[in-house]
Design an enzyme around this catalytic site. Structure first.
Site, PDB file in Angstrom:
ATOM      1  CB  THR A  15      -0.982  -0.021   1.437  1.00  0.00           C
ATOM      2  OG1 THR A  15      -1.580  -1.195   1.210  1.00  0.00           O
ATOM      3  CG2 THR A  15      -1.720   1.071   1.316  1.00  0.00           C
ATOM      4  CG  ASP A  59      -1.316  -7.395  -2.071  1.00  0.00           C
ATOM      5  OD1 ASP A  59      -2.221  -6.644  -1.531  1.00  0.00           O
ATOM      6  OD2 ASP A  59      -0.955  -8.368  -1.009  1.00  0.00           O
ATOM      7  CB  SER A  60       2.981  -8.183   1.395  1.00  0.00           C
ATOM      8  OG  SER A  60       1.740  -8.450   2.203  1.00  0.00           O
ATOM      9  CB  SER A  61      -1.293 -11.642  -0.754  1.00  0.00           C
ATOM     10  OG  SER A  61      -1.831 -10.661   0.624  1.00  0.00           O
ATOM     11  CG  ASP A  92      -2.056  -7.758   4.000  1.00  0.00           C
ATOM     12  OD1 ASP A  92      -2.340  -6.773   4.906  1.00  0.00           O
ATOM     13  OD2 ASP A  92      -2.773  -7.719   2.894  1.00  0.00           O
ATOM     14  CB  THR A 167       1.670 -11.190  15.570  1.00  0.00           C
ATOM     15  OG1 THR A 167       2.467 -12.091  15.784  1.00  0.00           O
ATOM     16  CG2 THR A 167       0.572 -11.546  14.816  1.00  0.00           C
TER      17      THR A 167
HETATM   18  N1  ASP Z   1      -2.375  -5.814   0.946  1.00  0.00           N
HETATM   19  C1  ASP Z   1      -1.230  -4.935   1.337  1.00  0.00           C
HETATM   20  C2  ASP Z   1      -0.185  -5.844   1.200  1.00  0.00           C
HETATM   21  O1  ASP Z   1       0.394  -6.405   2.034  1.00  0.00           O
HETATM   22  C3  ASP Z   1      -1.625  -4.498   2.480  1.00  0.00           C
HETATM   23  C4  ASP Z   1      -0.242  -3.427   2.842  1.00  0.00           C
HETATM   24  O2  ASP Z   1       0.405  -2.922   2.236  1.00  0.00           O
HETATM   25  O3  ASP Z   1      -0.465  -2.781   4.035  1.00  0.00           O
HETATM   26  O4  ASP Z   1       0.652  -5.999   0.156  1.00  0.00           O
END
Ligand code: ASP
Length: 343
Positions: A15, A59-61, A92, A167
């Protein structure tokens, strides 16, 4: 006069890397090569900042361990030229990523600070600027030519944590992270206050970058009513090498025969099973209750107060080193990067 420190900003996505185009009012991915132009406040910091960005910020996912290696290699390649590193990722999975990087960077002697934000850097109410600016300040904090921090940390909302103790706590609050079993390493208020007695001391050896992470692992979270079928299916996944078993309270689990037998068979086959608590704080103490005595007897490894995120990272890392069963259990229960308490 104090030396001007060189800081490398490694942008991977998340983000934080979005900025508002005030012409069109739309949010767009931020070009990090122009970071100083876009965030003029950074020019006021007393350090030289360079940045490197993933070709395709993500995105970190979507960040699998190949990208962890990319981050570790970027630090390795630039280790001598820079005094500190700030890594921007999505929040995330930031605790998983930064925990893994802490194990991958053995004998680290420089600060590596992970940060990100809940709102894009282009928003008026963003938390990104404070997180980024203070992370850079921490990465450039030196005392008598020695970095104050020489470990992998996570900075968010006025607190610096040991990364492998964190966490993600909230998808809403700016205070998105917690570290239930280890106090913050630093707090940012009017002054930046470091809790020096809590910091890892660098041993002064050469940096070794460990790139072999074994991902044939699973997290198995117990719940009341979990069936033999589910446990058996997970423990019989082909090629499975390790399991983070999330138990109740201080490491408790059912004492039913079928449950203990399934775990015991898996351990006999060479699968490492780590007992980690589902509670967000506190520690596994195997043998404390009758409901964990058998786990200890069949060779389940007690994860003490390690987080699930850190247990996953440590499992991948230790499996990559290739240790014998006893050595594996020994090292898992030892603190390697400050991730576990000596209980
Ligand atoms: N979905 C985003 C990510 O983890 C959320 C963030 O950046 O805070 O990439």
């Amino acid at each position: 006069m104090a030396k001007k420190r060189n800081i490398l900003l490694i942008y991977t996505g998340g983000t934080i890397g979005m900025i508002k185009d005030y012409g069109s009012n739309a949010l767009k991915a931020f070009n990090f090569s122009q970071i100083l132009d876009n965030i003029p406040e950074l020019n006021q910091l007393d350090c030289n900042i360079e940045s490197i960005s993933f070709d395709e910020p993500m995105d970190s996912s979507n960040m699998n361990t190949d990208f962890y290696i990319q981050i570790a290699e970027t630090i390795e390649e630039n280790y001598e030229q820079f005094d500190g590193f700030v890594v921007l990722t999505g929040s995330d999975t930031m605790s998983y990523i930064s925990s893994a990087i802490s194990f991958m960077l053995e004998n680290l002697q420089k600060p590596v600070i992970f940060t990100g934000s809940q709102l894009p850097i282009g928003y008026l109410r963003t938390d990104a600027k404070e997180n980024l600016i203070t992370s850079i300040e921490i990465a450039s904090a030196y005392n008598n030519d020695k970095p104050i921090i020489s470990e992998v940390c996570l900075y968010f909302e006025y607190k610096l944590y040991r990364a492998n103790r964190t966490t993600k706590l909230s998808a809403e609050q700016f205070e998105a992270f917690t570290s239930m079993n280890y106090p913050p390493l630093a707090e940012s208020g009017v002054h930046l206050h470091f809790n020096e007695n809590l910091l890892l001391k660098s041993k002064g050896d050469q940096l070794i970058v460990r790139k072999n992470l074994v991902t044939d692992i699973a997290i198995l979270k117990l719940f009341p009513g979990i069936s033999a079928n589910v446990i058996s299916s997970i423990l019989n996944i082909p090629n499975l090498k390790g399991v983070v078993l999330e138990t109740y309270g201080a490491g408790n689990a059912p004492t039913e025969d079928w449950f203990i037998e399934l775990l015991s068979e898996a351990i006999e086959k060479g699968i490492h099973i780590i007992n980690v608590t589902q509670c967000s704080g506190g520690s596994v103490i195997m043998g404390h209750y009758e409901t964990s005595t058998q786990l200890k007897q069949i060779g389940v490894i007690g994860g003490k107060d390690i987080t699930t995120e850190s247990a996953v990272a440590k499992l991948m890392y230790l499996l990559g080193i290739g240790l014998e069963k006893e050595e594996f259990a020994h090292y898992f229960q030892e603190s390697l990067r400050g991730e576990i308490s000596n209980l």
